[in-house]
Design a protein around this motif. Structure first.
Motif, PDB file in Angstrom:
ATOM      1  N   GLU A 148       1.012  -1.157  -0.076  1.00  0.00           N
ATOM      2  CA  GLU A 148       0.033   0.047  -0.173  1.00  0.00           C
ATOM      3  C   GLU A 148       0.866   1.227  -0.164  1.00  0.00           C
ATOM      4  N   VAL A 149       0.578   2.062  -1.119  1.00  0.00           N
ATOM      5  CA  VAL A 149       1.529   3.347  -1.068  1.00  0.00           C
ATOM      6  C   VAL A 149       0.850   4.364  -1.454  1.00  0.00           C
ATOM      7  N   THR A 150       1.372   5.801  -0.796  1.00  0.00           N
ATOM      8  CA  THR A 150       0.562   6.972  -1.149  1.00  0.00           C
ATOM      9  C   THR A 150       0.915   7.488  -2.691  1.00  0.00           C
ATOM     10  N   VAL A 151       0.257   8.215  -3.289  1.00  0.00           N
ATOM     11  CA  VAL A 151       0.282   8.677  -4.613  1.00  0.00           C
ATOM     12  C   VAL A 151       1.816   9.400  -4.576  1.00  0.00           C
ATOM     13  N   GLU A 152       2.320  10.073  -3.454  1.00  0.00           N
ATOM     14  CA  GLU A 152       3.494  10.469  -3.883  1.00  0.00           C
ATOM     15  C   GLU A 152       4.681   9.323  -3.668  1.00  0.00           C
ATOM     16  N   GLU A 153       4.289   8.357  -2.874  1.00  0.00           N
ATOM     17  CA  GLU A 153       5.395   7.281  -3.167  1.00  0.00           C
ATOM     18  C   GLU A 153       5.114   6.652  -4.276  1.00  0.00           C
ATOM     19  N   ALA A 154       4.163   6.473  -4.840  1.00  0.00           N
ATOM     20  CA  ALA A 154       3.897   5.953  -6.445  1.00  0.00           C
ATOM     21  C   ALA A 154       4.344   6.949  -7.382  1.00  0.00           C
ATOM     22  N   GLU A 155       4.628   8.331  -7.271  1.00  0.00           N
ATOM     23  CA  GLU A 155       5.275   8.897  -8.372  1.00  0.00           C
ATOM     24  C   GLU A 155       6.847   8.731  -8.212  1.00  0.00           C
ATOM     25  N   GLU A 156       7.289   8.499  -7.016  1.00  0.00           N
ATOM     26  CA  GLU A 156       8.701   8.316  -6.938  1.00  0.00           C
ATOM     27  C   GLU A 156       8.963   6.754  -7.417  1.00  0.00           C
ATOM     28  N   MET A 157       8.193   6.050  -7.343  1.00  0.00           N
ATOM     29  CA  MET A 157       8.363   4.733  -7.906  1.00  0.00           C
ATOM     30  C   MET A 157       8.295   4.787  -9.474  1.00  0.00           C
ATOM     31  N   MET A 158       7.674   5.667 -10.039  1.00  0.00           N
ATOM     32  CA  MET A 158       7.579   5.944 -11.434  1.00  0.00           C
ATOM     33  C   MET A 158       8.938   6.776 -11.831  1.00  0.00           C
ATOM     34  N   ARG A 159       9.376   7.691 -10.959  1.00  0.00           N
ATOM     35  CA  ARG A 159      10.741   8.232 -11.503  1.00  0.00           C
ATOM     36  C   ARG A 159      11.986   7.235 -11.318  1.00  0.00           C
ATOM     37  N   ASP A 160      11.835   6.109 -10.578  1.00  0.00           N
ATOM     38  CA  ASP A 160      13.041   5.368 -10.382  1.00  0.00           C
ATOM     39  C   ASP A 160      12.795   3.872 -10.852  1.00  0.00           C
ATOM     40  N   ASN A 161      11.651   4.097 -11.866  1.00  0.00           N
ATOM     41  CA  ASN A 161      11.300   2.922 -12.954  1.00  0.00           C
ATOM     42  C   ASN A 161      10.964   1.573 -12.063  1.00  0.00           C
ATOM     43  N   ARG A 162      10.642   1.577 -10.835  1.00  0.00           N
ATOM     44  CA  ARG A 162       9.907   0.666 -10.202  1.00  0.00           C
ATOM     45  C   ARG A 162       8.430   0.334 -10.668  1.00  0.00           C
ATOM     46  N   ILE A 163       8.022   1.495 -10.783  1.00  0.00           N
ATOM     47  CA  ILE A 163       6.377   1.296 -11.843  1.00  0.00           C
ATOM     48  C   ILE A 163       6.942   1.864 -13.173  1.00  0.00           C
ATOM     49  N   PHE A 164       6.801   0.849 -14.232  1.00  0.00           N
ATOM     50  CA  PHE A 164       7.474   0.703 -15.465  1.00  0.00           C
ATOM     51  C   PHE A 164       6.232   0.587 -16.449  1.00  0.00           C
ATOM     52  N   ASP A 165       5.301   0.122 -16.212  1.00  0.00           N
ATOM     53  CA  ASP A 165       4.149  -0.073 -17.432  1.00  0.00           C
ATOM     54  C   ASP A 165       3.144   0.837 -17.269  1.00  0.00           C
ATOM     55  N   ALA A 166       2.451   1.070 -18.535  1.00  0.00           N
ATOM     56  CA  ALA A 166       1.788   2.178 -18.714  1.00  0.00           C
ATOM     57  C   ALA A 166       0.411   2.258 -18.007  1.00  0.00           C
ATOM     58  N   LYS A 167      -0.253   1.157 -17.802  1.00  0.00           N
ATOM     59  CA  LYS A 167      -1.437   0.950 -17.202  1.00  0.00           C
ATOM     60  C   LYS A 167      -1.194   1.502 -15.758  1.00  0.00           C
ATOM     61  N   THR A 168      -0.158   1.334 -15.182  1.00  0.00           N
ATOM     62  CA  THR A 168      -0.030   1.768 -13.620  1.00  0.00           C
ATOM     63  C   THR A 168       0.343   3.067 -13.741  1.00  0.00           C
ATOM     64  N   ALA A 169       1.108   3.759 -14.700  1.00  0.00           N
ATOM     65  CA  ALA A 169       1.413   5.003 -14.606  1.00  0.00           C
ATOM     66  C   ALA A 169       0.201   5.874 -14.952  1.00  0.00           C
ATOM     67  N   PHE A 170      -0.727   5.495 -15.859  1.00  0.00           N
ATOM     68  CA  PHE A 170      -1.781   6.042 -16.206  1.00  0.00           C
ATOM     69  C   PHE A 170      -2.775   6.163 -14.718  1.00  0.00           C
ATOM     70  N   ALA A 171      -2.745   5.077 -14.080  1.00  0.00           N
ATOM     71  CA  ALA A 171      -3.648   5.040 -12.884  1.00  0.00           C
ATOM     72  C   ALA A 171      -3.074   5.979 -11.768  1.00  0.00           C
ATOM     73  N   VAL A 172      -1.658   6.033 -11.598  1.00  0.00           N
ATOM     74  CA  VAL A 172      -1.246   6.905 -10.617  1.00  0.00           C
ATOM     75  C   VAL A 172      -1.216   8.431 -11.165  1.00  0.00           C
ATOM     76  N   LEU A 173      -1.192   8.817 -12.148  1.00  0.00           N
ATOM     77  CA  LEU A 173      -1.659  10.021 -12.671  1.00  0.00           C
ATOM     78  C   LEU A 173      -3.004  10.343 -12.551  1.00  0.00           C
ATOM     79  N   TRP A 174      -3.911   9.690 -12.844  1.00  0.00           N
ATOM     80  CA  TRP A 174      -5.304   9.720 -12.779  1.00  0.00           C
ATOM     81  C   TRP A 174      -5.651  10.020 -11.385  1.00  0.00           C
ATOM     82  N   ALA A 175      -4.893   9.058 -10.355  1.00  0.00           N
ATOM     83  CA  ALA A 175      -5.170   9.100  -8.834  1.00  0.00           C
ATOM     84  C   ALA A 175      -4.758  10.390  -8.385  1.00  0.00           C
ATOM     85  N   LYS A 176      -3.588  10.837  -8.945  1.00  0.00           N
ATOM     86  CA  LYS A 176      -3.207  12.366  -8.450  1.00  0.00           C
ATOM     87  C   LYS A 176      -4.159  13.443  -8.748  1.00  0.00           C
TER      88      LYS A 176
END
Length: 183
Positions: A148-176
């Motif tokens: 379970e992660v905050t939106v801010e933690e998820a954004e950091e995971m996008m920056r360091d490529n732990r989140i690397f797929d489009a569906k998850t990146a799209f979901a995080v940006l929508w959540a933000k």
């Protein structure tokens, strides 16, 4: 005629698998010439953006062989034959995370790789989460770690490529965006 339409002259399925099929189509191009298209047929999938009552996003970490590494994703899964995207989303949420939801809202359906695949992912927002009685029940060949992660933690995971797929990146940006509108 559709703009830039490519008319299929011949289609040959060259591989039939458990998840995908591969075919090669010969097509007439808009300029009158012909070409070949290698195409993947996929039944489609769902992805679920689910928030805990503490406003944390439920994610799973799992190994993805195509990338030869683990990545962090929103829960997701393949549509089964005859199953609606909503039914698949409820099933996958419970199987992968051990949570069930009171309701689902379709955020967006989108093509993942339209240059060579017909896969469409239906991204849902799950509301009214509660622990399911059965808990998480993953497939025998599926190994995931729930987080379970905050939106801010998820954004950091996008920056360091732990989140690397489009569906998850799209979901995080929508959540933000949704959280910024609500606050």
């Amino acid at each position: 005629m559709k703009k830039f339409e490519e008319k299929t002259i011949r289609s040959e399925r060259i591989y039939e698998g458990k998840i995908i099929n591969l075919k090669v189509d010969e097509v007439n191009l808009p300029n009158g010439k012909t070409s070949k298209r290698e195409l993947i047929e996929h039944p489609g999938a769902v992805a679920i953006l689910a928030f805990t009552p503490e406003n944390k996003i439920i994610m799973v970490e799992q190994y993805r062989k195509a990338l030869e590494r683990s990545i962090i994703e929103v829960p997701a899964g393949k549509l089964e034959k005859g199953e609606s995207p909503e039914t698949t989303a409820m099933r996958e949420l419970e199987e992968e995370t051990g949570y069930s939801a009171d309701s689902l809202e379709l955020i967006q359906s989108f093509s993942t790789s339209p240059g060579f695949a017909d896969e469409v992912v239906h991204l849902f927002f799950a509301e009214g989460l509660r622990k399911a009685e059965s808990g998480a029940v993953t497939d025998e060949d599926e190994f995931v770690e729930l987080m379970e992660v905050t939106v801010e933690e998820a954004e950091e995971m996008m920056r360091d490529n732990r989140i690397f797929d489009a569906k998850t990146a799209f979901a995080v940006l929508w959540a933000k965006q949704r959280l910024s509108i609500e606050n």
